[in-house]
Design a protein around this motif. Structure first.
Motif, short mmCIF file in Angstrom:
data_model
loop_
_atom_site.label_atom_id
_atom_site.label_comp_id
_atom_site.label_asym_id
_atom_site.label_seq_id
_atom_site.Cartn_x
_atom_site.Cartn_y
_atom_site.Cartn_z
N ARG A 1 0.86 -1.18 0.00
CA ARG A 1 0.00 0.00 0.00
C ARG A 1 0.89 1.23 0.00
N GLU A 2 0.32 2.38 -0.33
CA GLU A 2 1.10 3.62 -0.28
C GLU A 2 1.38 3.98 1.17
N GLY A 3 2.64 4.21 1.48
CA GLY A 3 3.00 4.57 2.85
C GLY A 3 3.10 3.37 3.76
N ARG A 4 3.59 3.62 4.97
CA ARG A 4 3.77 2.53 5.93
C ARG A 4 2.47 2.17 6.62
N THR A 5 2.38 0.92 7.05
CA THR A 5 1.25 0.49 7.87
C THR A 5 1.45 1.06 9.27
N LYS A 6 0.52 1.87 9.72
CA LYS A 6 0.68 2.54 11.02
C LYS A 6 -0.17 1.93 12.12
N ASP A 7 -1.22 1.20 11.74
CA ASP A 7 -2.13 0.68 12.75
C ASP A 7 -2.01 -0.83 12.95
N GLY A 8 -1.04 -1.46 12.31
CA GLY A 8 -0.86 -2.90 12.46
C GLY A 8 -1.76 -3.74 11.58
N ASN A 9 -2.62 -3.10 10.79
CA ASN A 9 -3.50 -3.82 9.88
C ASN A 9 -2.85 -3.89 8.50
#
Length: 374
Positions: free
Chosen positions: A181-189
């Motif tokens: 996905r665009e950008g890092r996964t920030k919420d662990g999903n």
């Protein structure tokens, strides 16, 4: 001139001149001192003068830097799944994305150690605004994903990017890494965005999307860190999303995240290479001829492997139990690990704000929830 000049990494014949160009930069000098703390300035000059290809840059510099980062900020890297790869073949690695620099760099170091084809890696242009970072990225075999443009320009950029990825894999026999996905996964999903696959498929001949994607040899990759070194920095954006507010990045926020990922404590790190997708494409083609539905089914195949292969740490189980006020996973951690995590929580978030505490715990707990749902 190449049609890919606006996004490509450096050619080998450009490498030495570019190294000499960035060598005087204070940040590069600091990086050299970190990587080679005991060599003299003259030895450093000799080292840089001896590098004439990206492969040499990786072998003599990037790999040493990654080894120092792992040695000084973690308890080591564990690996699984590299036996799934054929050393003579290039692959398209689609990975969950937790850290700006480390995810693709750690994968590359270990691909090299296993004698496998290293990747060219996608990086957003928002991360390389400074000319020094742009040059360093291109020396690290990063190619550029342009983020901000008009809708028409974004479409043209996506088409170019798709063709470049296809040419790298199928004509140059160069593997490619790209985030799911665009950008890092920030919420662990960890969830693959269909737009990523749509972009990759743009280079496919008409009515041959499934065959094109199959020929790219897609491999899902799971990256997990026991401690996320940028967990604290992700909180403001998660809080804004929770409150349905627009999030505006602070000046130099991306660079601060990059450096925090490098120097922050990670404890244990795990990389799991999934099995290359193959028969899955045939099954999808048999199920539907609707391209939108085909993309959705393929993203599910990728997600299934990434989630299944994600390494759960004591921190994930502790966060889950704290979030739900249970002892469901108490056999997965000990009291010392729990106290260390509680201390980290206390030091990195404002405990008087229950929303921030909730988002912090969810970041670590969601991988447990997602694996259970699988």
């Amino acid at each position: 001139m190449s049609k890919y000049d606006s996004i490509r990494f450096f050619n080998d014949e450009e490498v030495n001149a570019q190294i000499q160009n960035i060598a005087p930069h204070p940040m590069f000098k600091s990086l050299l001192r970190f990587t080679f703390p005991e060599i003299t300035e003259e030895e450093t000059k000799q080292l840089l003068s001896s590098i004439h290809s990206i492969q040499e840059f990786h072998e003599k510099f990037i790999t040493k830097t990654m080894e120092r980062i792992v040695a000084t900020t973690s308890d080591g890297v564990s690996l699984l799944g590299f036996e799934h790869l054929d050393n003579s073949k290039s692959y398209l690695y689609i990975s969950n994305h937790r850290d700006i620099l480390l995810d693709s760099s750690l994968l590359n170091v270990n691909l090299m150690k296993h004698g496998q084809i290293m990747t060219a890696s996608a990086i957003g242009d928002n991360l390389v605004q400074k000319s020094f970072l742009m040059d360093l990225a291109k020396l690290n075999r990063n190619f550029i994903v342009k983020r901000k443009a008009s809708p028409r320009e974004l479409l043209l950029n996506s088409q170019l990017l798709s063709e470049y990825i296809s040419d790298l894999i199928q004509k140059e026999n160069r593997s490619v890494w790209i985030a799911q996905r665009e950008g890092r996964t920030k919420d662990g999903n960890d969830a693959t965005h269909s737009g990523v696959l749509k972009m990759i498929a743009m280079a496919a001949p008409k009515n041959e999307m499934i065959a094109h994607l199959k020929n790219l040899r897609i491999v899902p990759v799971s990256m997990s860190y026991e401690y996320d070194p940028t967990d604290k920095l992700k909180m403001p954006q998660l809080l804004a999303q929770m409150q349905d507010l627009e999030y505006i990045k602070e000046k130099n926020e991306d660079f601060i995240n990059l450096m925090s990922g490098v120097i922050g404590q990670k404890k244990r790190i795990h990389i799991h290479i999934g099995t290359p997708l193959d028969t899955e494409f045939d099954e999808v083609a048999q199920e539907t001829d609707n391209t939108t539905k085909q993309i959705q089914l393929i993203t599910k195949c990728i997600d299934k492997q990434i989630i299944a292969n994600y390494k759960l740490w004591p921190t994930n189980y502790i966060a889950h139990d704290l979030l739900h006020n249970t002892k469901t996973y108490q056999n997965q951690y000990d009291e010392q690990e729990k106290q260390l995590f509680l201390r980290r929580l206390e030091m990195r978030v404002d405990k008087s704000n229950p929303l921030i505490v909730q988002k912090f715990l969810e970041m670590y707990a969601n991988p447990v929830i997602n694996k259970n749902a699988l």
